[in-house]
Design an enzyme around this catalytic site. Structure first.
Site, PDB file in Angstrom:
ATOM      1  N   HIS A 308      -6.216  -1.513 -48.791  1.00 29.91           N
ATOM      2  CA  HIS A 308      -7.367  -1.497 -47.885  1.00 29.91           C
ATOM      3  C   HIS A 308      -7.936  -2.903 -47.822  1.00 29.91           C
ATOM      4  CE1 HIS A 308     -11.155  -0.358 -46.036  1.00 29.91           C
ATOM      5  NE2 HIS A 308     -10.547   0.755 -45.699  1.00 29.91           N
ATOM      6  N   ASP A 365      -6.407   7.982 -46.509  1.00 31.06           N
ATOM      7  CA  ASP A 365      -5.336   8.680 -45.794  1.00 31.06           C
ATOM      8  C   ASP A 365      -4.276   9.262 -46.717  1.00 31.06           C
ATOM      9  OD1 ASP A 365      -6.264   8.214 -43.184  1.00 31.06           O
ATOM     10  OD2 ASP A 365      -5.698   6.126 -43.393  1.00 31.06           O
TER      11      ASP A 365
HETATM   12  N1  CMC Z   1       2.515  -1.496 -49.313  1.00 35.13           N
HETATM   13  C1  CMC Z   1       3.114  -2.618 -49.801  1.00 35.13           C
HETATM   14  N2  CMC Z   1       2.535  -3.843 -49.790  1.00 35.13           N
HETATM   15  C2  CMC Z   1       1.329  -3.945 -49.249  1.00 35.13           C
HETATM   16  C3  CMC Z   1       0.629  -2.838 -48.720  1.00 35.13           C
HETATM   17  C4  CMC Z   1       1.278  -1.584 -48.762  1.00 35.13           C
HETATM   18  N3  CMC Z   1       0.680  -0.493 -48.288  1.00 35.13           N
HETATM   19  N4  CMC Z   1      -0.573  -3.230 -48.241  1.00 35.13           N
HETATM   20  C5  CMC Z   1      -0.634  -4.553 -48.466  1.00 35.13           C
HETATM   21  N5  CMC Z   1       0.496  -4.976 -49.087  1.00 35.13           N
HETATM   22  C6  CMC Z   1       0.790  -6.347 -49.550  1.00 35.13           C
HETATM   23  C7  CMC Z   1       1.125  -7.284 -48.403  1.00 35.13           C
HETATM   24  O1  CMC Z   1       2.505  -7.307 -48.134  1.00 35.13           O
HETATM   25  C8  CMC Z   1       0.600  -8.586 -48.931  1.00 35.13           C
HETATM   26  O2  CMC Z   1       1.524  -9.051 -49.884  1.00 35.13           O
HETATM   27  P1  CMC Z   1       1.746 -10.679 -50.081  1.00 35.13           P
HETATM   28  O3  CMC Z   1       0.427 -11.198 -50.548  1.00 35.13           O
HETATM   29  O4  CMC Z   1       2.824 -10.776 -51.090  1.00 35.13           O
HETATM   30  O5  CMC Z   1       2.133 -11.187 -48.717  1.00 35.13           O
HETATM   31  C9  CMC Z   1      -0.662  -8.191 -49.698  1.00 35.13           C
HETATM   32  O6  CMC Z   1      -0.422  -6.841 -50.127  1.00 35.13           O
HETATM   33  C10 CMC Z   1      -1.931  -8.267 -48.872  1.00 35.13           C
HETATM   34  O7  CMC Z   1      -1.730  -7.510 -47.687  1.00 35.13           O
HETATM   35  P2  CMC Z   1      -2.521  -7.765 -46.331  1.00 35.13           P
HETATM   36  O8  CMC Z   1      -1.669  -7.250 -45.209  1.00 35.13           O
HETATM   37  O9  CMC Z   1      -2.994  -9.169 -46.268  1.00 35.13           O
HETATM   38  O10 CMC Z   1      -3.773  -6.820 -46.524  1.00 35.13           O
HETATM   39  P3  CMC Z   1      -4.770  -6.409 -45.392  1.00 35.13           P
HETATM   40  O11 CMC Z   1      -6.106  -6.351 -46.024  1.00 35.13           O
HETATM   41  O12 CMC Z   1      -4.604  -7.267 -44.198  1.00 35.13           O
HETATM   42  O13 CMC Z   1      -4.253  -4.955 -44.982  1.00 35.13           O
HETATM   43  C11 CMC Z   1      -3.982  -2.629 -44.760  1.00 35.13           C
HETATM   44  C12 CMC Z   1      -4.885  -3.763 -45.272  1.00 35.13           C
HETATM   45  C13 CMC Z   1      -4.705  -1.302 -44.952  1.00 35.13           C
HETATM   46  C14 CMC Z   1      -3.704  -2.819 -43.264  1.00 35.13           C
HETATM   47  C15 CMC Z   1      -2.639  -2.669 -45.542  1.00 35.13           C
HETATM   48  O14 CMC Z   1      -2.904  -2.498 -46.918  1.00 35.13           O
HETATM   49  C16 CMC Z   1      -1.646  -1.607 -45.053  1.00 35.13           C
HETATM   50  O15 CMC Z   1      -0.906  -1.877 -44.091  1.00 35.13           O
HETATM   51  N6  CMC Z   1      -1.618  -0.406 -45.708  1.00 35.13           N
HETATM   52  C17 CMC Z   1      -0.757   0.670 -45.256  1.00 35.13           C
HETATM   53  C18 CMC Z   1      -1.389   1.370 -44.051  1.00 35.13           C
HETATM   54  C19 CMC Z   1      -2.586   2.210 -44.434  1.00 35.13           C
HETATM   55  O16 CMC Z   1      -2.553   2.987 -45.388  1.00 35.13           O
HETATM   56  N7  CMC Z   1      -3.644   2.107 -43.631  1.00 35.13           N
HETATM   57  C20 CMC Z   1      -4.874   2.898 -43.786  1.00 35.13           C
HETATM   58  C21 CMC Z   1      -6.061   2.066 -44.141  1.00 35.13           C
HETATM   59  S1  CMC Z   1      -7.439   3.049 -44.721  1.00 35.13           S
HETATM   60  C22 CMC Z   1      -7.969   3.968 -43.380  1.00 35.13           C
HETATM   61  C23 CMC Z   1      -8.489   3.154 -42.258  1.00 35.13           C
HETATM   62  O17 CMC Z   1      -9.244   2.192 -42.464  1.00 35.13           O
HETATM   63  O18 CMC Z   1      -8.214   3.514 -41.128  1.00 35.13           O
END
Ligand code: CMC
Length: 432
Positions: A308, A365
């Site tokens: 998140h 989720d």
């Molecule tokens: N699985 C594997 N690696 C992950 C994941 C994941 N679910 N989420 C983040 N990472 C890694 C990402 O690859 C990155 O690694 P590195 O630093 O080595 O490049 C690091 O963690 C930081 O990720 P980020 O993309 O910069 O994080 P963010 O804050 O931009 O993204 C997120 C947040 C929710 C979009 C992301 O964690 C994600 O895609 N999660 C899966 C989808 C999900 O469950 N979404 C629902 C969110 S909660 C409900 C809502 O708000 O709607």
């Protein structure tokens, strides 16, 4: 607010500039950079808004490190235990928990507006039978602006509240109709003798040939799901609603924009994606394979329902939902192997260095899909239910925004395209 000032050194002709530090009531302070461009010709660059507070808001507070979520100051766990969705809707939209009589008035006005205009119902026939409920919702909610545009004075507080109430009232009818239409069942009318969640269930599952009996455990679970998803400060869909609304657009059109944004798998679409992922995993033995894929930088796969942008410790909503999922499965006597897979997956991931280092924990989720599936909902309805719940948050932000005088949201950009160049030759117009 704004008593403290800090000096920021900027390495160009602007030299040293003084910026005010704004304090909220809780959470990090914010540097006020509004004059950075007008006074110094510099833009702030923050794509993804990781360090940007896009507005002031008094609705919801999140402390991502501590796993805290407050609606108007009240912890989500207390509201989940003691309140219900309609009371929380009053709290979010109007600022305070209602008294008994305020509750009755508020709930009475929501109940009164639950019907859809008969002409709106005809829109459904225009959609393909296999249309995704979210596609239908974006269209139908946007179309409501055609019904309530001229009758609305955006400068009149009563009219604004009326629009917000209409949206909260009609959304269960719209969402349920999106489902029943897609499976070829007649669209059900709302029943005003039922509370919000039971009425939604009867519109989803009832058929005209039989009496629908509301299961109180399922009604309680649905109410809890709605309450937990009601608001979450400046997430992508809420920011979309606020940005659309900043131009003075019709509220129904603004909420349709929010629904579109919510649909994406990185946001509200994740609950559907989690279930698809769990089904693909299928058995505990396959978990390590999936974890390895999630950690592989060359594989775009992510563990859905994990991570998140704000929560860096745990998502308090996922704990409440995990408990409720177990309760509903026990109540219904369902032994869902996917719950076992989910619990094991969580256990393995939260002890894995990759996820610990990046502070990736189960989000809201992760368990909501299992719960909704146990309640008999198809995957395609998961995000639609999220949209129904979040409508309360969206309209609360929309109402709040009306009192904000910062005008239209208009971000700038760091231009990286071609520099000035001239059209070659004589051009098409002169050749003809
Ligand atoms: N699985 C594997 N690696 C992950 C994941 C994941 N679910 N989420 C983040 N990472 C890694 C990402 O690859 C990155 O690694 P590195 O630093 O080595 O490049 C690091 O963690 C930081 O990720 P980020 O993309 O910069 O994080 P963010 O804050 O931009 O993204 C997120 C947040 C929710 C979009 C992301 O964690 C994600 O895609 N999660 C899966 C989808 C999900 O469950 N979404 C629902 C969110 S909660 C409900 C809502 O708000 O709607």
């Amino acid at each position: 607010m704004g008593k403290r000032r800090v000096k920021a050194t900027i390495c160009n002709e602007a030299g040293e500039v003084e910026l005010a530090v704004l304090e909220g009531t809780m959470g990090p302070e914010a540097l006020d950079i509004q004059q950075l461009y007008p006074d110094h010709g510099l833009l702030a660059f923050d794509p993804g808004f990781r360090s940007t507070a896009s507005c002031k808001s008094a609705i919801t507070f999140i402390d991502g490190e501590a796993g805290v979520l407050l609606y108007r100051g009240y912890p989500i766990e207390e509201l989940a235990e003691k309140s219900n969705f309609i009371e929380v809707a009053h709290l979010l939209m109007l600022g305070e928990l209602p008294s008994e009589s305020e509750y009755e008035d508020f709930w009475g006005s929501i109940r009164r507006h639950s019907l859809l205009h008969e002409q709106v119902l005809r829109f459904y026939d225009g959609f393909r039978r296999d249309a995704h409920p979210m596609a239908i919702m974006v269209g139908v909610v946007g179309a409501l602006s055609a019904f309530y545009h001229d009758a609305m004075d955006m400068f009149d507080g009563e009219h604004r509240l009326q629009a917000a109430i209409r949206l909260v009232a009609k959304m269960p009818t719209i969402a349920a109709a999106s489902y029943t239409y897609s499976i070829g069942r007649p669209i059900r009318y709302p029943r005003n003798d039922l509370d919000y969640a039971p009425n939604f269930l009867q519109m989803l599952f009832g058929v005209p040939s039989e009496e629908y009996e509301v299961n109180p455990t399922l009604a309680r679970a649905m109410d809890l799901i709605l309450l937990l998803h009601a608001d979450h400060e400046q997430n992508a869909s809420t920011s979309t609603v606020r940005m659309a609304a900043s131009s003075g657009a019709n509220p129904f059109a603004c909420i349709a924009a929010g629904i579109a944004s919510l649909w994406g798998p990185a946001h509200g679409g994740a609950n559907e994606a989690v279930l698809r992922m769990l089904m693909e995993i299928g058995k505990i033995e396959k978990i390590s394979e999936v974890i390895a894929r999630a950690k592989d930088k060359d594989d775009p796969f992510r563990l859905m329902g994990f991570g998140h942008r704000v929560y860096r410790n745990f998502d308090p909503r996922s704990r409440v939902l995990q408990k409720m999922a177990k309760e509903v499965l026990d109540h219904l006597g369902i032994d869902d192997p996917l719950l076992e897979v989910a619990v094991k997956l969580e256990e393995i991931a939260v002890h894995d260095e990759y996820f610990i280092e990046r502070k990736l924990y189960p989000n809201v989720d992760f368990y909501s899909g299992i719960l909704l599936r146990a309640m008999g909902l198809p995957m395609t309805m998961f995000t639609a239910i999220f949209a129904l719940a979040r409508t309360v948050g969206w309209v609360s932000h929309w109402l709040e925004l009306q009192g904000d005088s910062h005008g239209i949201d208009r971000p700038r950009q760091l231009y990286v395209g071609k520099t000035l160049r001239h059209y070659p030759g004589k051009g098409k117009k002169q050749q003809r």
